[in-house]
Design a protein around this motif. Sequence first.
Motif, mmCIF file in Angstrom:
data_model
loop_
_atom_site.group_PDB
_atom_site.id
_atom_site.type_symbol
_atom_site.label_atom_id
_atom_site.label_comp_id
_atom_site.label_asym_id
_atom_site.label_seq_id
_atom_site.Cartn_x
_atom_site.Cartn_y
_atom_site.Cartn_z
ATOM 1 N N VAL A 275 -3.681 1.126 3.787
ATOM 2 C CA VAL A 275 -2.825 2.288 4.010
ATOM 3 C C VAL A 275 -3.575 3.561 3.641
ATOM 4 O O VAL A 275 -4.058 3.702 2.517
ATOM 5 N N GLY A 276 -3.679 4.464 4.618
ATOM 6 C CA GLY A 276 -4.253 5.777 4.374
ATOM 7 C C GLY A 276 -3.164 6.766 4.024
ATOM 8 O O GLY A 276 -1.995 6.402 3.894
ATOM 9 N N CYS A 277 -3.519 8.003 3.896
ATOM 10 C CA CYS A 277 -2.544 9.019 3.534
ATOM 11 C C CYS A 277 -1.424 9.119 4.570
ATOM 12 O O CYS A 277 -0.252 9.208 4.212
ATOM 13 N N GLY B 96 0.837 -1.183 0.000
ATOM 14 C CA GLY B 96 0.000 0.000 0.000
ATOM 15 C C GLY B 96 0.872 1.234 0.000
ATOM 16 O O GLY B 96 1.990 1.214 0.516
ATOM 17 N N ALA B 97 0.359 2.299 -0.581
ATOM 18 C CA ALA B 97 1.097 3.559 -0.641
ATOM 19 C C ALA B 97 0.286 4.659 0.013
ATOM 20 O O ALA B 97 -0.866 4.885 -0.353
ATOM 21 N N GLY B 98 0.897 5.316 1.002
ATOM 22 C CA GLY B 98 0.307 6.502 1.592
ATOM 23 C C GLY B 98 0.742 7.713 0.792
ATOM 24 O O GLY B 98 1.287 7.580 -0.306
ATOM 25 N N CYS B 99 0.525 8.894 1.326
ATOM 26 C CA CYS B 99 0.898 10.103 0.595
ATOM 27 C C CYS B 99 2.411 10.270 0.488
ATOM 28 O O CYS B 99 2.895 10.784 -0.513
ATOM 29 N N THR B 100 3.153 9.840 1.514
ATOM 30 C CA THR B 100 4.612 10.019 1.492
ATOM 31 C C THR B 100 5.350 8.801 2.033
ATOM 32 O O THR B 100 6.501 8.907 2.447
ATOM 33 N N LEU C 101 -10.670 -4.113 6.100
ATOM 34 C CA LEU C 101 -10.381 -2.741 6.528
ATOM 35 C C LEU C 101 -10.181 -1.853 5.315
ATOM 36 O O LEU C 101 -9.726 -2.314 4.270
ATOM 37 N N SER C 102 -10.494 -0.571 5.477
ATOM 38 C CA SER C 102 -10.257 0.395 4.417
ATOM 39 C C SER C 102 -9.849 1.728 5.040
ATOM 40 O O SER C 102 -10.579 2.287 5.859
ATOM 41 N N ALA C 103 -8.673 2.203 4.659
ATOM 42 C CA ALA C 103 -8.181 3.499 5.126
ATOM 43 C C ALA C 103 -8.101 4.437 3.937
ATOM 44 O O ALA C 103 -7.748 4.028 2.831
#
Length: 159
Positions: A89-91, A38-42, A137-139
């Motif tokens: 993965v969320g931001c 998963g990829a967040g914002c950074t 789950l969902s972020a």
Amino acid sequence: MCWSSAGTRRNAASPPRTWGRCPGGCGPVRPARVKDVGAGCTFSAALRQDGTVWTWGAGANGRLGTGDNNDRNTPQKVEDLTDVVSISVGCYHVLALTADGAVKSWGWNGNGQLGNDSLTDSNVPVDVQQLEGVAKLSANSYNSFAILEADNVIELALP
């Protein structure tokens, strides 16, 4: 297959400059052993087939789960987290579902998206409170959701 930005962070959220086989491999997270990414914002996270989670990238707000807020250029294992079956993965935060049905979270918690009855960021995994029977789950950027086995959806946030 992995990617690199010619000496800078290996981060799925950043545009790659080169594609192909990385010299010397991709560090401790090898593509053949990865179950999910998963990829967040950074930053980025990988779930290995052995149930461990590895993170790398920007560490602000504890989003890497490594016990500090330092940036990491290579994948680091999230300690004290085992038997993970899925991640989202969320931001700026991560959710993890374990084989025994527990939900863990870490990172930025400005909206209560870690689900631990707090607005305090966490640089280590914390228990999500009052959840049972989680199927998925969902972020996203600022929220977290749990889909329960009974087909109900619950948002993890403070009222």
